[in-house]
Scaffold this active site. Structure first.
Site, PDB file in Angstrom:
ATOM      1  N   SER A 180       0.831  -1.208   0.000  1.00 45.00           N
ATOM      2  CA  SER A 180       0.000   0.000   0.000  1.00 45.00           C
ATOM      3  C   SER A 180       0.858   1.247   0.000  1.00 45.00           C
ATOM      4  O   SER A 180       1.996   1.237   0.478  1.00 45.00           O
ATOM      5  CB  SER A 180      -0.895   0.005   1.248  1.00 45.00           C
ATOM      6  N   TYR A 193      -2.486  -1.298  10.216  1.00 47.09           N
ATOM      7  CA  TYR A 193      -2.561  -1.621   8.793  1.00 47.09           C
ATOM      8  C   TYR A 193      -1.276  -1.215   8.072  1.00 47.09           C
ATOM      9  O   TYR A 193      -0.679  -2.011   7.324  1.00 47.09           O
ATOM     10  CB  TYR A 193      -3.762  -0.899   8.184  1.00 47.09           C
TER      11      TYR A 193
END
Length: 289
Positions: A180, A193
């Protein structure tokens, strides 16, 4: 043979991800944008998180390019997202199976690979796309249950699935992991995350070093804000959704079919001289690495 297998996930206190694509008022664009050219002809791919979002778009594009697909998903069968993705693959003239369960459990990862080999007789591509996120304004708000859940889903699952797949991967096979943009620029409300995404990038580079001598390439894709069920179904605070993706240089969130071609490139021979690398479909955000 029944082409749908179920392995029940553990129940935790945290909300399940990613939500149902069928429930979104504004549907993500998953459709491939061009005709196929047999770049994955005769190949078999496992796509985790394949029922919706980026995973659905990857499954559709891989099928258009000639691959059969094992669609791995966590969400309850009532969402019908996985069966819709299966139909999309079949409409492209390819075969698909749906495998429901929790990849954070090693037994299910083993089951996924065994069922894929049973159905198709081979395995060429592993797409580790499944993930979840839970926003928290303060680090003290991250519970032990959430921390374990996020790491189980986002990074432990990749170890488990690659371990199970490794005996079946030969020279020319490819592994593509989903990291990400938050790994590179951080995120003030996605601490756990973002940490898993850093682990995924390190895993990608290290696994590449481990496997490249055997002719198995390992790469990753680091999307920016993409319109999928993950964010409006709990992955972002509801009050932030009106502006979701607008802080990118392009001023909008991306669509799954703007990300899937990066996975295709890394899965096929077009990227035969690339391993340990990360591609960045992120709306123009400049990052290093």
């Amino acid at each position: 043979m029944n082409d749908t297998a179920t392995f029940q996930p553990e129940i935790t206190e945290e909300p399940r991800m990613p939500g149902a694509e069928a429930d979104l008022e504004e549907k993500p664009d998953w459709q491939p944008r061009y005709c196929g050219s047999d770049r994955l002809k005769g190949k078999v791919a496992i796509v985790t998180g394949g029922d919706s979002g980026i995973g659905r778009s990857v499954a559709a594009l891989f099928a258009r390019e000639g691959a059969d697909i094992a669609i791995v998903y966590l969400a309850d069968e009532e969402t019908q997202d996985a069966e819709r993705t299966k139909s999309i693959v079949e409409e492209e003239g390819r075969k698909a199976i749906c495998l429901q369960g929790d990849l954070g459990l090693q037994d299910f990862a083993d089951e996924v690979v065994a069922r894929t080999i049973d159905a198709f007789g081979r395995l060429d591509i592993v797409v580790n796309n499944a993930g979840e996120q839970h926003p928290d304004e303060e680090i003290e708000d991250i519970t032990q249950e959430q921390l374990l859940r996020t790491f189980q889903t986002n990074i432990f699952s990749m170890f488990f699935l690659v371990q199970a797949a490794r005996p079946h991967l030969a020279k020319g096979s490819a592994i593509i992991n989903c990291t990400s943009v938050t790994m590179y620029k951080g995120s003030d409300n996605l601490l756990d995350y973002s940490a898993t995404k850093g682990a995924i990038t390190a895993f990608t580079r290290s696994l590449s070093e481990n496997l490249v001598g055997d002719g198995i390439r390992v790469n990753a894709v680091a999307p920016g804000p993409i319109w999928t069920p993950l964010n409006p179904c709990g992955g972002q605070p509801p009050e932030d959704m009106d502006d979701f993706g607008k802080n990118t240089p392009m001023g909008r969130p991306g669509q799954p079919n703007e990300v899937a071609p990066a996975f295709l490139f890394l899965a096929c021979e077009d990227s035969s001289y690339m391993s340990g690398q990360v591609l960045h479909p992120n709306g123009g955000i400049i990052v290093g690495g």
